[in-house]
Design a protein around this motif. Structure first.
Motif, PDB file in Angstrom:
ATOM      1  N   PRO A 151      79.309  37.662  35.875  1.00 46.97           N
ATOM      2  CA  PRO A 151      78.126  38.412  35.435  1.00 46.97           C
ATOM      3  C   PRO A 151      77.988  38.501  33.909  1.00 46.97           C
ATOM      4  O   PRO A 151      76.878  38.376  33.385  1.00 46.97           O
ATOM      5  CB  PRO A 151      78.334  39.795  36.052  1.00 46.97           C
ATOM      6  CG  PRO A 151      79.168  39.542  37.266  1.00 46.97           C
ATOM      7  CD  PRO A 151      80.087  38.400  36.873  1.00 46.97           C
ATOM      8  N   ASP A 152      79.093  38.693  33.184  1.00 48.92           N
ATOM      9  CA  ASP A 152      79.005  38.767  31.719  1.00 48.92           C
ATOM     10  C   ASP A 152      78.608  37.417  31.128  1.00 48.92           C
ATOM     11  O   ASP A 152      77.806  37.351  30.203  1.00 48.92           O
ATOM     12  CB  ASP A 152      80.311  39.283  31.101  1.00 48.92           C
ATOM     13  CG  ASP A 152      81.508  38.396  31.383  1.00 48.92           C
ATOM     14  OD1 ASP A 152      81.646  37.907  32.527  1.00 48.92           O
ATOM     15  OD2 ASP A 152      82.338  38.197  30.465  1.00 48.92           O
ATOM     16  N   LYS A 197      76.807  35.081  32.623  1.00 51.05           N
ATOM     17  CA  LYS A 197      75.387  34.864  32.940  1.00 51.05           C
ATOM     18  C   LYS A 197      74.508  35.631  31.953  1.00 51.05           C
ATOM     19  O   LYS A 197      73.527  35.093  31.439  1.00 51.05           O
ATOM     20  CB  LYS A 197      75.072  35.278  34.370  1.00 51.05           C
ATOM     21  CG  LYS A 197      73.620  35.036  34.727  1.00 51.05           C
ATOM     22  CD  LYS A 197      73.393  35.039  36.207  1.00 51.05           C
ATOM     23  CE  LYS A 197      71.965  34.831  36.614  1.00 51.05           C
ATOM     24  NZ  LYS A 197      71.043  34.224  35.713  1.00 51.05           N
ATOM     25  N   ALA A 198      74.881  36.874  31.669  1.00 46.03           N
ATOM     26  CA  ALA A 198      74.108  37.674  30.712  1.00 46.03           C
ATOM     27  C   ALA A 198      74.114  37.019  29.330  1.00 46.03           C
ATOM     28  O   ALA A 198      73.089  36.991  28.644  1.00 46.03           O
ATOM     29  CB  ALA A 198      74.673  39.096  30.629  1.00 46.03           C
ATOM     30  N   SER A 209      77.042  42.690  33.803  1.00 44.61           N
ATOM     31  CA  SER A 209      75.806  42.137  33.212  1.00 44.61           C
ATOM     32  C   SER A 209      75.126  43.111  32.250  1.00 44.61           C
ATOM     33  O   SER A 209      73.990  42.882  31.841  1.00 44.61           O
ATOM     34  CB  SER A 209      74.835  41.747  34.328  1.00 44.61           C
ATOM     35  OG  SER A 209      74.504  42.883  35.098  1.00 44.61           O
TER      36      SER A 209
END
Length: 116
Positions: free
Chosen positions: A36-37, A39-40, A89
């Motif tokens: 998630p990090d 992707k962000a 995220s």
């Protein structure tokens, strides 16, 4: 400090102008299993730029430090990465993580022993 900042800025500019948009500095944004990090970071240009600046600064410092100090900095980087990952995220959390790490790296540079 100003020389490190200027060199990091020049490197950041070169990397962002020449790198494919699918790449952040420290990972491939095209890989199917993005955390998630990650992707962000891939989805946010400011975070992507912060990633490039952090990795560039880290790499520059790694070349300036003695082996023991370099190992300590690498251990701190691993601990920082876990904190960034814990943000998931959350863009604000990730931005804060980058700001804090860049400050730490700047402090390392400012405390380097320089020949007279």
């Amino acid at each position: 400090m100003q020389r490190l900042a200027a060199l990091a800025t020049l490197t950041l500019t070169a990397l962002t102008l020449n790198a494919p948009s699918s790449l952040a500095a420290s990972f491939d944004c095209e890989k199917p299993e993005l955390a998630p990090d990650e992707k962000a970071i891939c989805d946010n240009r400011a975070l992507n730029d912060a990633d490039v600046k952090m990795v560039t600064t880290f790499d520059l410092l790694a070349g300036l430090l003695a082996m023991g100090a370099r190992g300590t900095m690498q251990d701190e980087q691993s601990a920082w990465l876990k904190r960034r990952q814990a943000c998931g995220s959350d863009v604000a959390c990730i931005r804060t993580a980058y700001d804090e790490r860049l400050k730490q790296l700047t402090d390392i540079y400012n405390n380097l022993t320089r020949p007279l």
